[in-house]
Design an enzyme around this catalytic site. Structure first.
Site, short mmCIF file in Angstrom:
data_model
loop_
_atom_site.label_atom_id
_atom_site.label_comp_id
_atom_site.label_asym_id
_atom_site.label_seq_id
_atom_site.Cartn_x
_atom_site.Cartn_y
_atom_site.Cartn_z
CE LYS A 52 -3.71 -2.37 2.49
NZ LYS A 52 -4.62 -2.36 3.66
NE ARG A 122 9.64 -0.19 8.49
CZ ARG A 122 10.55 0.75 8.26
NH1 ARG A 122 11.80 0.57 8.67
NH2 ARG A 122 10.23 1.85 7.61
CG ASN A 163 -11.93 -5.78 5.95
OD1 ASN A 163 -11.83 -6.98 6.21
ND2 ASN A 163 -12.76 -5.00 6.60
NE ARG A 259 -10.20 -2.48 8.74
CZ ARG A 259 -9.46 -2.37 7.64
NH1 ARG A 259 -8.13 -2.38 7.72
NH2 ARG A 259 -10.02 -2.23 6.46
#
Length: 269
Positions: A52, A122, A163, A259
Protein backbone atom coordinates in the site's frame (compact mmCIF):
# COMPACT_ATOMS: atom_id res chain seq x y z
CA UNK A 1 -7.84 2.55 3.05
CA UNK A 2 -6.98 1.83 -0.60
CA UNK A 3 -5.81 -1.72 -1.20
CA UNK A 4 -2.67 -2.57 -3.12
CA UNK A 5 -4.21 -2.65 -6.59
CA UNK A 6 -5.04 1.06 -6.27
CA UNK A 7 -1.42 1.98 -5.53
CA UNK A 8 -0.05 -0.18 -8.35
CA UNK A 9 -2.53 1.39 -10.74
CA UNK A 10 -1.42 4.87 -9.63
CA UNK A 11 2.23 3.95 -10.19
CA UNK A 12 1.43 2.79 -13.72
CA UNK A 13 -0.42 6.02 -14.48
CA UNK A 14 2.40 8.18 -13.12
CA UNK A 15 4.97 6.37 -15.25
CA UNK A 16 2.82 6.53 -18.38
CA UNK A 17 1.81 10.16 -17.95
CA UNK A 18 4.97 11.76 -16.60
CA UNK A 19 7.82 9.43 -17.50
CA UNK A 20 10.86 11.02 -19.20
CA UNK A 21 9.60 14.63 -18.95
CA UNK A 22 10.75 17.60 -16.90
CA UNK A 23 8.03 18.29 -14.36
CA UNK A 24 6.82 20.95 -12.00
CA UNK A 25 6.67 19.89 -8.37
CA UNK A 26 4.87 22.13 -5.88
CA UNK A 27 3.03 22.09 -2.59
CA UNK A 28 0.01 24.40 -2.81
CA UNK A 29 -0.80 23.58 0.81
CA UNK A 30 2.75 24.43 1.84
CA UNK A 31 3.49 21.40 4.03
CA UNK A 32 5.84 19.86 1.42
CA UNK A 33 7.11 23.12 -0.05
CA UNK A 34 10.83 22.77 0.69
CA UNK A 35 10.97 19.23 -0.63
CA UNK A 36 8.92 20.08 -3.73
CA UNK A 37 11.21 23.01 -4.53
CA UNK A 38 14.23 20.69 -4.53
CA UNK A 39 12.49 18.39 -7.03
CA UNK A 40 11.13 21.07 -9.33
CA UNK A 41 12.28 20.78 -12.95
CA UNK A 42 13.35 17.15 -12.64
CA UNK A 43 11.96 13.94 -14.09
CA UNK A 44 10.38 10.84 -12.59
CA UNK A 45 12.75 7.95 -13.14
CA UNK A 46 10.33 5.34 -11.78
CA UNK A 47 7.15 5.20 -9.75
CA UNK A 48 6.52 1.84 -8.13
CA UNK A 49 4.27 0.33 -5.49
CA UNK A 50 5.11 -2.04 -2.68
CA UNK A 51 1.92 -3.12 -0.98
CA UNK A 52 0.00 0.00 0.00
CA UNK A 53 3.04 2.28 -0.24
CA UNK A 54 4.11 4.34 -3.24
CA UNK A 55 7.70 5.30 -4.05
CA UNK A 56 8.40 7.93 -6.72
CA UNK A 57 12.08 7.98 -7.67
CA UNK A 58 13.06 11.39 -9.06
CA UNK A 59 16.26 11.81 -11.10
CA UNK A 60 17.69 14.26 -8.60
CA UNK A 61 21.40 14.05 -7.77
CA UNK A 62 20.89 14.23 -4.01
CA UNK A 63 20.61 11.62 -1.23
CA UNK A 64 16.93 12.38 -0.63
CA UNK A 65 15.30 11.89 -4.02
CA UNK A 66 12.45 9.41 -3.46
CA UNK A 67 8.94 10.59 -2.61
CA UNK A 68 7.44 8.09 -0.17
CA UNK A 69 3.64 8.22 0.02
CA UNK A 70 1.15 6.28 2.13
CA UNK A 71 -2.43 7.37 1.52
CA UNK A 72 -3.80 6.00 4.80
CA UNK A 73 -7.52 6.12 5.50
CA UNK A 74 -8.44 9.45 3.91
CA UNK A 75 -5.66 10.23 1.44
CA UNK A 76 -6.06 10.41 -2.31
CA UNK A 77 -3.84 10.92 -5.36
CA UNK A 78 -5.71 11.81 -8.53
CA UNK A 79 -4.57 12.61 -12.05
CA UNK A 80 -6.76 15.17 -13.79
CA UNK A 81 -6.49 17.64 -16.68
CA UNK A 82 -4.47 20.67 -15.61
CA UNK A 83 -6.40 23.33 -13.68
CA UNK A 84 -5.72 25.52 -10.68
CA UNK A 85 -5.43 23.41 -7.52
CA UNK A 86 -8.34 23.34 -5.10
CA UNK A 87 -8.41 22.26 -1.48
CA UNK A 88 -5.45 21.22 0.64
CA UNK A 89 -3.08 19.80 -1.98
CA UNK A 90 0.03 18.47 -0.22
CA UNK A 91 1.91 17.72 -3.45
CA UNK A 92 1.23 18.57 -7.07
CA UNK A 93 3.12 17.05 -9.99
CA UNK A 94 2.35 18.44 -13.42
CA UNK A 95 3.64 18.54 -16.98
CA UNK A 96 1.40 21.48 -17.84
CA UNK A 97 -1.29 19.25 -19.36
CA UNK A 98 -2.05 16.80 -16.55
CA UNK A 99 -1.80 17.32 -12.80
CA UNK A 100 -1.39 14.70 -10.08
CA UNK A 101 -2.71 16.13 -6.80
CA UNK A 102 -2.07 14.46 -3.45
CA UNK A 103 -4.47 15.25 -0.62
CA UNK A 104 -4.71 14.04 2.97
CA UNK A 105 -2.03 11.32 2.97
CA UNK A 106 -0.95 9.51 6.10
CA UNK A 107 2.51 10.57 5.09
CA UNK A 108 4.41 12.18 2.23
CA UNK A 109 8.15 12.50 2.74
CA UNK A 110 11.38 12.68 0.81
CA UNK A 111 13.72 9.78 1.58
CA UNK A 112 17.00 8.16 0.54
CA UNK A 113 17.63 4.84 -1.18
CA UNK A 114 18.59 3.30 2.16
CA UNK A 115 15.39 4.52 3.79
CA UNK A 116 13.33 3.13 0.91
CA UNK A 117 15.08 -0.23 1.23
CA UNK A 118 14.40 -0.27 4.98
CA UNK A 119 10.70 0.51 4.42
CA UNK A 120 10.38 -2.26 1.84
CA UNK A 121 12.22 -4.74 4.09
CA UNK A 122 9.45 -4.35 6.67
CA UNK A 123 6.81 -5.46 4.17
CA UNK A 124 5.72 -8.95 3.27
CA UNK A 125 5.34 -10.43 -0.20
CA UNK A 126 3.24 -8.33 -2.59
CA UNK A 127 0.99 -10.46 -4.86
CA UNK A 128 1.20 -7.78 -7.56
CA UNK A 129 4.98 -7.73 -7.84
CA UNK A 130 6.65 -10.20 -10.22
CA UNK A 131 9.60 -10.41 -7.83
CA UNK A 132 7.42 -11.47 -4.89
CA UNK A 133 8.48 -14.58 -3.01
CA UNK A 134 5.65 -15.94 -0.82
CA UNK A 135 7.85 -18.62 0.76
CA UNK A 136 8.71 -16.60 3.85
CA UNK A 137 5.04 -15.67 4.23
CA UNK A 138 4.08 -19.35 4.15
CA UNK A 139 6.64 -20.21 6.82
CA UNK A 140 5.32 -17.54 9.18
CA UNK A 141 1.67 -18.37 8.50
CA UNK A 142 2.28 -22.08 9.06
CA UNK A 143 3.88 -21.36 12.45
CA UNK A 144 1.20 -18.95 13.67
CA UNK A 145 -1.68 -19.57 16.05
CA UNK A 146 -3.43 -16.44 14.76
CA UNK A 147 -6.38 -16.88 12.43
CA UNK A 148 -5.79 -16.70 8.70
CA UNK A 149 -8.29 -13.84 8.66
CA UNK A 150 -5.98 -11.82 10.90
CA UNK A 151 -2.78 -12.92 9.18
CA UNK A 152 -3.96 -11.82 5.74
CA UNK A 153 -4.34 -8.26 7.03
CA UNK A 154 -0.75 -8.15 8.32
CA UNK A 155 1.27 -6.03 5.88
CA UNK A 156 4.46 -7.75 7.10
CA UNK A 157 3.06 -10.94 5.55
CA UNK A 158 0.69 -10.00 2.71
CA UNK A 159 1.66 -6.55 1.43
CA UNK A 160 -1.21 -4.72 -0.22
CA UNK A 161 -3.97 -7.07 0.89
CA UNK A 162 -6.86 -5.34 2.64
CA UNK A 163 -10.24 -6.15 4.10
CA UNK A 164 -12.02 -6.75 0.79
CA UNK A 165 -9.50 -9.11 -0.77
CA UNK A 166 -9.11 -10.92 2.57
CA UNK A 167 -12.83 -11.62 2.90
CA UNK A 168 -13.40 -12.48 -0.75
CA UNK A 169 -10.46 -14.83 -1.28
CA UNK A 170 -11.29 -16.83 1.84
CA UNK A 171 -14.89 -17.12 0.68
CA UNK A 172 -13.94 -18.17 -2.84
CA UNK A 173 -11.76 -20.93 -1.42
CA UNK A 174 -14.29 -22.05 1.20
CA UNK A 175 -11.93 -21.33 4.09
CA UNK A 176 -13.16 -20.31 7.53
CA UNK A 177 -11.39 -17.00 8.33
CA UNK A 178 -11.08 -18.09 11.96
CA UNK A 179 -8.85 -21.05 11.06
CA UNK A 180 -5.42 -20.79 12.73
CA UNK A 181 -2.62 -20.32 10.25
CA UNK A 182 -0.83 -23.40 11.57
CA UNK A 183 -3.85 -25.53 10.57
CA UNK A 184 -3.59 -24.60 6.88
CA UNK A 185 -1.78 -26.99 4.59
CA UNK A 186 0.55 -25.87 1.82
CA UNK A 187 -2.05 -26.44 -0.88
CA UNK A 188 -4.52 -24.13 0.86
CA UNK A 189 -1.89 -21.43 1.28
CA UNK A 190 -0.84 -21.70 -2.36
CA UNK A 191 -4.48 -21.39 -3.42
CA UNK A 192 -4.83 -18.21 -1.32
CA UNK A 193 -1.73 -16.73 -2.92
CA UNK A 194 -2.75 -17.66 -6.48
CA UNK A 195 -6.22 -16.18 -6.04
CA UNK A 196 -4.76 -12.95 -4.64
CA UNK A 197 -2.42 -12.68 -7.63
CA UNK A 198 -5.26 -13.13 -10.11
CA UNK A 199 -7.89 -10.96 -8.41
CA UNK A 200 -5.54 -8.08 -7.58
CA UNK A 201 -4.14 -8.01 -11.13
CA UNK A 202 -7.72 -7.73 -12.40
CA UNK A 203 -8.21 -4.87 -9.92
CA UNK A 204 -5.23 -3.02 -11.39
CA UNK A 205 -6.56 -3.51 -14.91
CA UNK A 206 -10.17 -2.51 -14.18
CA UNK A 207 -9.73 -0.03 -11.34
CA UNK A 208 -12.29 -1.81 -9.14
CA UNK A 209 -12.61 -5.00 -7.11
CA UNK A 210 -14.73 -7.72 -8.71
CA UNK A 211 -14.54 -11.15 -7.14
CA UNK A 212 -17.68 -13.05 -8.21
CA UNK A 213 -17.39 -15.83 -10.74
CA UNK A 214 -19.33 -15.60 -14.04
CA UNK A 215 -22.23 -17.66 -12.74
CA UNK A 216 -22.78 -15.22 -9.85
CA UNK A 217 -22.78 -11.90 -11.70
CA UNK A 218 -25.93 -9.76 -11.57
CA UNK A 219 -26.69 -10.70 -15.19
CA UNK A 220 -26.33 -14.44 -14.57
CA UNK A 221 -28.37 -14.36 -11.36
CA UNK A 222 -30.94 -11.80 -12.57
CA UNK A 223 -30.31 -9.58 -9.57
CA UNK A 224 -29.61 -5.90 -9.11
CA UNK A 225 -25.96 -4.79 -9.26
CA UNK A 226 -24.32 -4.03 -5.97
CA UNK A 227 -24.49 -0.43 -4.79
CA UNK A 228 -21.55 0.48 -2.60
CA UNK A 229 -18.93 3.23 -2.39
CA UNK A 230 -16.22 0.65 -3.04
CA UNK A 231 -17.87 -0.58 -6.24
CA UNK A 232 -17.44 -4.01 -7.76
CA UNK A 233 -19.33 -7.28 -7.31
CA UNK A 234 -18.41 -9.28 -4.20
CA UNK A 235 -19.61 -12.33 -2.30
CA UNK A 236 -19.49 -11.31 1.37
CA UNK A 237 -17.72 -7.99 1.94
CA UNK A 238 -20.15 -5.50 3.54
CA UNK A 239 -23.06 -7.87 2.86
CA UNK A 240 -23.85 -8.76 6.50
CA UNK A 241 -27.33 -10.22 6.85
CA UNK A 242 -27.83 -10.54 3.09
CA UNK A 243 -28.19 -13.97 1.47
CA UNK A 244 -25.04 -15.64 0.20
CA UNK A 245 -24.96 -15.65 -3.60
CA UNK A 246 -24.05 -19.35 -3.55
CA UNK A 247 -26.13 -20.98 -0.81
CA UNK A 248 -28.57 -18.32 0.40
CA UNK A 249 -27.39 -18.36 4.01
CA UNK A 250 -27.23 -14.88 5.60
CA UNK A 251 -23.70 -13.48 5.58
CA UNK A 252 -22.25 -13.07 9.07
CA UNK A 253 -19.92 -10.41 10.43
CA UNK A 254 -17.78 -9.82 13.48
CA UNK A 255 -14.89 -7.60 14.50
CA UNK A 256 -11.47 -9.18 14.23
CA UNK A 257 -8.52 -7.15 15.50
CA UNK A 258 -10.38 -3.90 14.97
CA UNK A 259 -11.64 -4.61 11.43
CA UNK A 260 -15.00 -5.92 10.26
CA UNK A 261 -14.83 -9.50 9.03
CA UNK A 262 -17.47 -11.01 6.73
CA UNK A 263 -18.07 -14.68 5.86
CA UNK A 264 -20.71 -17.27 5.00
CA UNK A 265 -21.10 -19.76 7.85
CA UNK A 266 -22.24 -22.49 5.46
CA UNK A 267 -19.87 -22.08 2.52
CA UNK A 268 -16.94 -21.47 4.87
CA UNK A 269 -18.02 -23.74 7.72
Amino acid sequence: MPEGHVIHRLAEHLNTTFGDRELEFSSPQGRFAVEAASLNGHRIALAEAWGKQLFIDVDLDAPEHIIHIHLGLIGGLKLTPFADPTGAVRLRITNGHTAADLRGPQWCRLITDAERDAAVARLGADPLRPDADPESTWIRVHRSKKSIGALMMDQKLFAGVGNIYRAEVLFRLGLDPRTPGKNLDRGEFDAIWADLVDLMATGVRDGRIDTVRPEHTPEAMHREPREDDHGGEVYVYRRAGQPCHVCGTPVETTVLEGRNLFWCPRCQG
